[in-house]
Design a protein around this motif. Structure first.
Motif, PDB file in Angstrom:
ATOM      1  N   ALA A 144      10.255  10.826  47.273  1.00 40.68           N
ATOM      2  CA  ALA A 144       9.886  11.013  45.866  1.00 40.68           C
ATOM      3  C   ALA A 144       8.916   9.929  45.412  1.00 40.68           C
ATOM      4  CB  ALA A 144      11.143  11.010  45.001  1.00 40.68           C
ATOM      5  N   LYS A 166       5.026  10.581  44.067  1.00 42.61           N
ATOM      6  CA  LYS A 166       4.552  10.060  42.787  1.00 42.61           C
ATOM      7  C   LYS A 166       3.343   9.144  42.999  1.00 42.61           C
ATOM      8  CE  LYS A 166       7.094   8.825  38.585  1.00 42.61           C
ATOM      9  NZ  LYS A 166       8.440   8.397  38.121  1.00 42.61           N
ATOM     10  N   ALA A 179       2.634  16.381  47.328  1.00 45.37           N
ATOM     11  CA  ALA A 179       2.243  16.054  45.959  1.00 45.37           C
ATOM     12  C   ALA A 179       1.852  17.317  45.188  1.00 45.37           C
ATOM     13  CB  ALA A 179       1.077  15.065  45.975  1.00 45.37           C
ATOM     14  N   HIS A 188       4.883  19.223  44.267  1.00 43.31           N
ATOM     15  CA  HIS A 188       5.580  18.568  43.176  1.00 43.31           C
ATOM     16  C   HIS A 188       4.947  18.916  41.829  1.00 43.31           C
ATOM     17  CE1 HIS A 188       6.651  14.933  40.674  1.00 43.31           C
ATOM     18  NE2 HIS A 188       7.816  15.405  41.027  1.00 43.31           N
TER      19      HIS A 188
END
Lengths: 194, 194
Positions: free
Chosen positions: A12, A16, A60, A63
Motif C-alpha cells: 500500500a 501511494k 497504482a 488503486h
DNA sequence: GTTTTTGTTGATTGACGAGTCAATAAACTT
DNA sequence: AAGTTTATTGACTCGTCAATCAACAAAAAC
C-alpha cells in the motif's frame, strides 16, 4: 526486526508513493529508488514485493480506479432519480480526491503507459466502460435514443477537462470543471425533452 | 561528400522522425539514435544540429503547432460567416493530417513534456490560446455573452476526443469525432438563439 | 532448538543512452 | 594552394537505473 504481515502494508505504501512520485516528477521517469525512498524502504524491497517497476505502475492504476469506483458508488447510493444520479457521477469525477494535481498528473501518465502496456490499456478501458454505463443509466430515461452520443460526448469532455487541468498554474478549479460539464449536460437535455 | 546547406534539410528530417518515433514507441523514451537512424543519419549529427534531445522534442512540437495553425488558417480563409468559420476550425482540428494515430500519440506525449519543460508548457498554451480565440471569434456573433464558456467547453471536448483516440484500436474515426463536436456546438447554439 | 518462512538491505551487475570529441572530407574563400 | 567553414561519424565517457544476490534478522513451525 521484521514484523510479520508487512506485505499488504508495504504494498500500500508503495502504491501511494508511486502515485505521488509520478505526480511530482510529472512523468513515468521515476526511479524505483525514489518511490521506495518515499515509501520508507529500500528499492530492493520494492522489487521484492512487486517484481518490477511496471507492476508497481499497474498496481497504482488499479488503486486509482478502485478509489474512483468507490467514490462513484458512494455518491450514487445517495442519489434519487436519473438527473440526480448524473450529477452524482460528475461530482465524483471532479471530487477533491480525484482532481488533485498529483492525481491528475498520474492519470495523464497512465494514459501514456496505456500506449505501451496492454494491461494498462485494459484498465483504462474498464474505467471508460464504467463511466459510460453510469452515464447511460442516468441518460436513457431522460434522452432515450440520444443517450449514447450524449454519454460519449460527456465522457470525452470529462477527460478533456482533466487534461486541461494539467496545464493550469494555480490550484485546481473543481467548480469550473463541474459547471462546464453540467452545462453540457443541460443543453443536451433541453434539446431532447418534449 | 558533404553538400552544403544541409542544416535545414537535416533538421526537418529529424523533426519528422521525432514525431514518427514518439508515435511509434508511444512515449518520450525514444533514443536519439532511434530518431537519427530513422532520419538517416548518425546520432552525433542529430546532437550537432539540435544540441539536446529536449530541443528536438521542442522543435517537433513547434512543427506540429505550425502545421495545425496553417491548416486552420487555410480552412478559415474559405469560410464565410461565423457558423461556417466554426465548422472550419473543427474540420481542421480533426483533419486527416492532425488526427493520425502517430500525431495523436505524439500530442499526448507533448502534454506530458509540458509538465516538466516550461517551454513545452508555453507552446501548449499558445495552442490553447489560438484555438480559444478562433472559437470565440465565431461564437461571439452567435452567442454573445455566453461565447466564453461555450468556447472553453468545446476546447476541452476537442482535447478529450484526441485523448480518447489514443485508446482506440481501429483506424481513427474522424467522422465520429467531428460529429460529436458539432453536436455539442449545435445544442449550445440552439440554447442561445432567440 | 533447529529448521523454515518472512522481512530487509547494501552491494553488485549489466545494459543502455545522452552528450562529447577527435578525425576525416568535401566544399567555399582568398 | 593554403586556410576556413560546413558536414559527418565512430568511438568513447560518464552517469543512471532496473533487477539480482548474498547475507542477516526475527518470528513461526516442528
Amino acid at each position: 526486526m521484521p514484523k510479520l504481515g508487512m506485505e499488504p502494508i508495504r504494498k500500500a505504501a508503495l502504491v501511494k508513493a508511486t502515485i505521488v512520485e509520478i505526480g511530482r516528477v510529472g512523468s513515468l521517469d521515476v526511479t524505483v529508488s525514489q518511490i521506495a525512498k518515499r515509501a520508507g524502504m529500500s528499492s530492493a524491497l520494492a522489487h521484492h514485493y512487486f517484481g518490477s517497476k511496471e507492476e508497481m505502475f499497474l498496481a497504482a492504476m488499479r488503486h486509482i480506479l478502485t478509489l474512483y469506483g468507490a467514490e462513484v458508488r458512494g455518491a450514487l447510493a445517495l442519489a434519487e432519480g436519473p438527473e440526480s444520479r448524473l450529477r452524482a457521477v460528475l461530482a465524483a469525477s471532479f471530487s477533491a480526491a480525484n482532481f488533485r494535481r498529483e492525481a491528475v498528473g498520474a492519470w495523464l501518465n497512465f494514459w501514456v503507459l496505456a500506449q505501451t502496456v496492454p494491461e494498462a490499456k485494459r484498465l483504462l478501458k474498464v474505467y471508460q466502460g464504467r463511466l459510460r454505463s453510469n452515464l447511460l443509466a442516468g441518460l436513457r430515461p431522460l434522452a432515450g435514443d440520444r443517450a449514447e452520443p450524449i454519454a460519449d460526448g460527456l465522457g470525452a469532455l470529462i477527460d478533456g477537462l482533466y487534461l486541461r487541468e494539467v496545464l493550469k498554474s494555480g490550484p485546481p478549479d473543481r467548480e469550473a470543471a463541474i459547471t462546464t460539464a453540467l452545462n453540457y449536460l443541460n443543453s443536451k437535455l433541453e434539446g431532447a425533452r418534449p
